[in-house]
Write an enzyme that holds these catalytic residues in place. Structure first.
Site, mmCIF file in Angstrom:
data_model
loop_
_atom_site.group_PDB
_atom_site.id
_atom_site.type_symbol
_atom_site.label_atom_id
_atom_site.label_comp_id
_atom_site.label_asym_id
_atom_site.label_seq_id
_atom_site.Cartn_x
_atom_site.Cartn_y
_atom_site.Cartn_z
ATOM 1 N N SER A 98 0.823 -1.212 0.000
ATOM 2 C CA SER A 98 0.000 0.000 0.000
ATOM 3 C C SER A 98 0.853 1.257 0.000
ATOM 4 C CB SER A 98 -0.874 0.064 1.258
ATOM 5 O OG SER A 98 -1.824 -0.938 1.252
ATOM 6 N N HIS A 113 -3.479 0.538 -4.914
ATOM 7 C CA HIS A 113 -2.861 -0.674 -5.466
ATOM 8 C C HIS A 113 -3.212 -0.735 -6.952
ATOM 9 C CE1 HIS A 113 -2.335 -2.810 -1.473
ATOM 10 N NE2 HIS A 113 -3.133 -1.824 -1.155
ATOM 11 N N HIS A 130 -5.587 -9.298 -1.722
ATOM 12 C CA HIS A 130 -5.717 -9.489 -0.271
ATOM 13 C C HIS A 130 -6.850 -10.459 0.028
ATOM 14 C CE1 HIS A 130 -3.814 -5.513 -0.661
ATOM 15 N NE2 HIS A 130 -3.212 -5.794 0.474
ATOM 16 N N TYR A 164 -8.984 -10.094 2.393
ATOM 17 C CA TYR A 164 -10.221 -9.371 2.746
ATOM 18 C C TYR A 164 -11.034 -8.953 1.528
ATOM 19 C CZ TYR A 164 -7.353 -5.174 1.941
ATOM 20 O OH TYR A 164 -6.516 -4.236 1.404
ATOM 21 N N GLU A 165 -10.417 -8.995 0.350
ATOM 22 C CA GLU A 165 -11.170 -8.668 -0.867
ATOM 23 C C GLU A 165 -12.112 -9.806 -1.255
ATOM 24 O OE1 GLU A 165 -8.648 -6.566 -4.019
ATOM 25 O OE2 GLU A 165 -7.161 -7.428 -2.683
ATOM 26 N N ALA A 207 2.409 -1.997 4.334
ATOM 27 C CA ALA A 207 2.095 -0.978 5.325
ATOM 28 C C ALA A 207 1.540 -1.721 6.530
ATOM 29 C CB ALA A 207 1.046 -0.027 4.770
ATOM 30 N N MET A 228 -2.484 -6.796 7.029
ATOM 31 C CA MET A 228 -3.454 -7.673 6.368
ATOM 32 C C MET A 228 -2.897 -8.340 5.112
ATOM 33 S SD MET A 228 -6.633 -5.011 6.594
ATOM 34 C CE MET A 228 -6.831 -3.929 8.018
ATOM 35 N N SER A 229 -1.575 -8.526 5.050
ATOM 36 C CA SER A 229 -1.004 -9.103 3.818
ATOM 37 C C SER A 229 0.268 -9.875 4.118
ATOM 38 C CB SER A 229 -0.695 -7.983 2.822
ATOM 39 O OG SER A 229 0.390 -7.203 3.280
ATOM 40 N N ASN A 283 0.900 3.787 10.982
ATOM 41 C CA ASN A 283 0.061 4.295 12.083
ATOM 42 C C ASN A 283 0.426 3.535 13.349
ATOM 43 O OD1 ASN A 283 -1.433 2.134 10.400
ATOM 44 N ND2 ASN A 283 -2.426 2.001 12.391
ATOM 45 N N HIS A 295 -7.425 4.714 6.266
ATOM 46 C CA HIS A 295 -6.674 4.324 5.073
ATOM 47 C C HIS A 295 -5.887 5.489 4.480
ATOM 48 C CE1 HIS A 295 -5.558 1.658 1.879
ATOM 49 N NE2 HIS A 295 -6.171 2.368 0.944
HETATM 50 N N1 HPA Z 1 -3.814 -2.755 11.179
HETATM 51 C C1 HPA Z 1 -3.878 -3.643 10.177
HETATM 52 N N2 HPA Z 1 -3.386 -3.410 8.979
HETATM 53 C C2 HPA Z 1 -2.788 -2.225 8.756
HETATM 54 C C3 HPA Z 1 -2.689 -1.251 9.758
HETATM 55 C C4 HPA Z 1 -3.239 -1.532 11.039
HETATM 56 O O1 HPA Z 1 -3.194 -0.716 11.967
HETATM 57 N N3 HPA Z 1 -2.038 -0.186 9.215
HETATM 58 C C5 HPA Z 1 -1.751 -0.520 7.931
HETATM 59 N N4 HPA Z 1 -2.208 -1.750 7.655
#
Ligand code: HPA
Length: 310
Positions: free
Chosen positions: A34, A67, A91, A93-94, A121, A227-228, A251, A285
């Site tokens: 990402s 992406h 991903h 989750y998609e 990320a 998530m990847s 973050n 995001h």
């Molecule tokens: N959690 C899960 N996936 C992420 C995060 C997060 O805080 N930041 C970027 N991808």
């Protein structure tokens, strides 16, 4: 051969049919996470070919903002190292099955890739980490995999690897050492960006974690959460490719407990104060993509220098 081996071979043949001969056997594949698609600008533009994922047989369709979904074959920088860039990834989750999330990794193997360099990320769980820091992964918690959402579930594809592959040495020590050496040489003075080594917790998403979930993951020994990447790493190790993986901390996960409904101090705040207080540390995001842009240049240089020495 196994069905997935045949499919990967078909995809690889299509990709090769679009490439000049000098790029037919990439040594390294780089997966851009990402907001990290800028890594594509580090390649040598003289001989480069872009192929949209949507045109490649058997590839999953990607749908996330940030992406683009393309493959770039080229030489890395001024080096003679042929690489394959995967800009954007599928991903879980998609809605893709785990086998699809990791399909491009198999195609890389069939094309001759020896080393996968993954970027993503991630949220920082380790309180020492700051937004913009880079984490060299040295282990993971495959939370989805442990409960049965696993890319190697089902009949084993013997043409890729063994039934019960070990993962205790999944993150190549030599490559991690190289990453630090390169960082010492290239790190810009004054940016404050730091490089750590840590454990990645793979969650299914798409929701960001609750505060209690962040504390859970941190207690379990995770330093970052995302998530990847883990499905691809598992499949890459199954077929014997080496792994180097970086998380960019975009973050900081909130480890403080939720404010309590019976806290008198909160009930005396103005609505604006309360809103500011509650949204502190809330993941979104846009923030994730922004942090990616700022750190992208350092990450790009790191990746470029490492690959050039392989
Ligand atoms: N959690 C899960 N996936 C992420 C995060 C997060 O805080 N930041 C970027 N991808």
């Amino acid at each position: 051969g196994s069905p997935v081996f045949k499919q990967a071979t078909e995809s690889a043949a299509f990709i090769r049919s679009k490439l000049p001969r000098v790029l037919h056997t990439p040594r390294v594949a780089i997966v851009c996470g990402s907001g990290l698609g800028g890594i594509a600008s580090t390649i040598n533009q003289d001989v480069s070919v872009e192929i949209a994922y949507s045109g490649i047989p058997n590839f999953p369709k990607t749908t996330v903002q940030g992406h683009a979904g393309k493959l770039v074959a080229a030489f890395m920088g001024d080096s003679k190292v042929p690489v394959l860039l995967l800009v954007g990834r599928a991903h879980f989750y998609e809605g893709h099955a785990m086998e699809m999330v990791s399909f491009a990794t198999r195609v890389c193997k069939v094309m001759g890739v020896e080393t996968m360099l993954m970027t993503n990320a991630a949220g920082g769980l380790n309180p020492d980490y700051r937004v913009g820091d880079i984490v060299v992964l040295n282990d993971h918690l495959n939370l989805a995999g442990l409960v049965g959402f696993h890319p190697l579930r089902g009949p084993n594809a013997e043409d890729f690897g063994v039934r019960f592959p070990p993962l205790s040495d999944a993150y190549d020590l030599g490559l991690r050492q190289k990453a630090y050496q390169v960082w010492q040489q290239i790190k810009p003075s004054g940016s404050g960006r730091r490089v750590h080594e840590g454990v990645y917790a793979f969650v299914a998403g798409p929701t960001y974690e609750t505060r209690a979930e962040c504390r859970l993951l941190h207690t379990l020994g995770a330093d970052v959460v995302g998530m990847s990447t883990v499905p691809e790493i598992v499949v890459a190790r199954h077929c014997g490719m080496k792994i180097l993986a970086f998380s960019l901390v975009t973050n900081q996960a909130v480890l403080q407990p939720v404010p309590r409904g019976d806290d008198a101090a909160l009930s005396s705040m103005t609505p604006a104060e309360l809103e500011a207080y509650l949204s502190k540390g809330k993941a979104n995001h846009e923030e994730v993509l922004e942090a990616g842009q700022e750190a992208a240049v350092d990450m790009q240089n790191l990746v470029k220098q490492i690959v050039s020495t392989l």
